[in-house]
Design a protein around this motif. Structure first.
Motif: not given
Length: 266
Positions: A160-181
């Motif tokens: 659980e202590e790693d969940l927030a950081a992992a979420t940035l990559l796995s769940s938020c990441g597609p939105g971030l990558l879409a913005a970069i594209i």
């Protein structure tokens, strides 16, 4: 897997039901859906006429051994207070809500609870679903949940202590990558005569191809950079600009997102 209930039939609930049924991980008779929205219940019944649609959350809770809460973080506590009185205590509660901790869930329900963070790319069977089990979750319950979610992509158990950081990559990441594209394609189009729609198509296909290349060859990104960025070449110039400017941008972005993670669900 015993009968699984999905409370909430918004975007995430629809994605899960479609993925579980389309993959064959669950049969229509093993799924029950509930939603406060009549429109959502009707949409579910129209899309999947063979599954049961419960009129209330309590009705679903009485019938299901595994209960997936696919509602907004701000609604989790209200839904639990509604259904806990009709539970026996051995039902497995699975929460998809960011920012609602295992401790928060266990304070409202004394039985087994698990946090699951899916990703929008699971819509096409790709990406990684994060899973974090509470202390009261037995081996069989953990295995059943991980198996059913593996039908929509990869599954990664995390602390659980790693969940927030992992979420940035796995769940938020597609939105971030879409913005970069979008930004990469836009910059290229603005600096050239390349039509914006073609630039966007090229950028999108490039990212898909790059991800496939890294996955299938086992190379790390630095290896690929070395293969493409020849000395004195065009790529080398671009990589140098990114190496200079991006670390500060990304450090600031991640810090802001982690701070926001702490506020979600409160």
């Amino acid at each position: 897997m015993d009968c699984a209930g999905v409370i909430g039939y918004g975007h995430m609930g629809r994605m899960l039901v479609k993925g579980f049924l389309s993959s064959g991980a669950l049969s229509p008779g093993e799924v029950v859906v509930a939603s406060r929205s009549r429109e959502s219940r009707d949409a579910c019944a129209a899309a999947w006429p063979e599954i049961d649609v419960a009129e209330t959350n309590r009705e679903l809770a009485r019938r299901c051994r595994t209960i997936i809460l696919a509602v907004r973080p701000q609604e989790i506590r209200e839904v639990l207070r509604e259904i806990v009185p009709v539970l026996d205590g051995d039902e497995h509660i699975v929460s998809l809500a960011a920012g609602v901790s295992l401790g928060d869930l266990e304070a409202l329900y004394p039985g087994p609870v698990t946090r699951v963070i899916p990703t929008i790319t699971s819509t096409v069977g790709q990406g990684t679903t994060l899973v974090c089990h509470g202390q009261r979750v037995g081996t069989d319950d953990a295995r059943r949940v991980e198996e059913v979610f593996s039908s929509i992509g990869d599954v990664m158990p995390v602390r659980e202590e790693d969940l927030a950081a992992a979420t940035l990559l796995s769940s938020c990441g597609p939105g971030l990558l879409a913005a970069i594209i979008e930004e990469l394609a836009g910059a290229t189009a603005r600096a050239s005569g390349l039509p914006p729609d073609r630039a966007l198509l090229l950028a999108t296909e490039m990212v898909a191809g790059t991800a496939a290349y890294l996955r299938e060859t086992g190379r790390v990104p630095g290896d690929l950079v070395g293969e493409v960025a020849t000395g004195g070449g065009v790529t080398e110039v671009g990589v140098a600009v990114l190496r200079e400017r991006l670390p500060g941008v990304f450090d600031g972005m991640v810090a802001a997102m982690l701070e926001r993670c702490g506020a979600v669900g409160k």
